[in-house]
Scaffold this active site. Sequence first.
Site, short mmCIF file in Angstrom:
data_model
loop_
_atom_site.label_atom_id
_atom_site.label_comp_id
_atom_site.label_asym_id
_atom_site.label_seq_id
_atom_site.Cartn_x
_atom_site.Cartn_y
_atom_site.Cartn_z
N LYS A 162 0.84 -1.20 0.00
CA LYS A 162 0.00 0.00 0.00
C LYS A 162 0.87 1.25 0.00
O LYS A 162 1.73 1.41 0.86
CB LYS A 162 -0.92 -0.01 1.21
CG LYS A 162 -1.84 -1.24 1.26
CD LYS A 162 -2.67 -1.29 2.52
CE LYS A 162 -1.83 -1.47 3.76
NZ LYS A 162 -2.62 -1.71 4.98
N THR A 219 -9.12 8.89 8.21
CA THR A 219 -8.58 7.66 7.62
C THR A 219 -8.29 6.60 8.67
O THR A 219 -7.55 5.66 8.40
CB THR A 219 -7.30 7.97 6.83
OG1 THR A 219 -6.36 8.61 7.72
CG2 THR A 219 -7.58 8.90 5.66
N GLY A 264 -8.37 3.38 10.58
CA GLY A 264 -8.87 2.04 10.31
C GLY A 264 -8.88 1.65 8.85
O GLY A 264 -9.44 0.59 8.50
N THR A 265 -8.25 2.44 7.98
CA THR A 265 -8.28 2.08 6.55
C THR A 265 -7.58 0.76 6.27
O THR A 265 -8.05 -0.03 5.44
CB THR A 265 -7.64 3.20 5.70
OG1 THR A 265 -6.38 3.55 6.27
CG2 THR A 265 -8.53 4.42 5.63
N GLY A 266 -6.46 0.50 6.96
CA GLY A 266 -5.75 -0.75 6.72
C GLY A 266 -6.54 -1.96 7.16
O GLY A 266 -6.63 -2.97 6.43
N CYS A 267 -7.13 -1.89 8.35
CA CYS A 267 -7.96 -2.98 8.86
C CYS A 267 -9.15 -3.21 7.92
O CYS A 267 -9.48 -4.35 7.56
CB CYS A 267 -8.50 -2.65 10.25
SG CYS A 267 -7.27 -2.20 11.48
#
Length: 268
Positions: free
Chosen positions: A175, A207, A209-212
């Site tokens: 990412k 943004t 929690g975008t990865g989770c």
Amino acid sequence: MRGRVLIIAGSDSGGGAGIQADIKAVTALGGFAATAITALTAQNTEGVHGVLPIPTAFIRQQMDVVLRDIGADALKTGMLHDSATIAAVCDGIAAEAPGIPLVADPVMVAKGGHPLLQPDAVETLKRRLVPLASLITPNLPEAEVLTGLRIKTEAEMEAAMPALLGLGARAVLLKGGHLEGPRLVDLLGTPEGILRFEDARIETRHTHGTGCTLASAIAVGLAQGMPLEEAVARARRYVRAAILAAPGYGRGHGPLDHAVTFDPERLG
């Protein structure tokens, strides 16, 4: 409802990341989310204020009872905190879920900078968890820790892909959100090559929690039988829509609107 996802991750009391974001994402995309919680965090949009690990035997018990009864079509891991937790989770996967697709998000640091993985656990993560994964989803700082390489440009992202794939995962979604510039680039690497995804960057502080959310959205796609490329593409569209619809909560890194796919008006 289609596609069962067992999520093995930490809890976010603020509701924007961690197990809470995972459950919302899986539900929003039409799947069923079950959980094994690895740690409790006292957390809000301004940061992580405390972490309470869950005993490894109880993590295993959560996994085992869910897998023996409900089952899973995909697994997703997030915050695993320390070496003992990683080992317990990997033992549980090997015993109860061999062959089930695993999306492993190598969570190391919270959005606000609080460490979520002990430094001495990185090698355990690389040695035990990554080789079990159908896909790992590192951001650039995480990829730098995993490989020891400097990754500050798109060219360096491409150059790092062989080292990331060499850790044993079947695919890597690297990412590029930490890169500078008006465009956001992610690279999906497999033994067959690299697929590039690009979008305009959304200028926002919301943004958290975008990865989770992205990793769980991919996991539910795999659970629903989607090919990896399609699961990644749909997950990215979903996260982008959720960012654009963010409710603006909190004084720090605010949460997404995970319910962006829902229309309550249909219920009357």
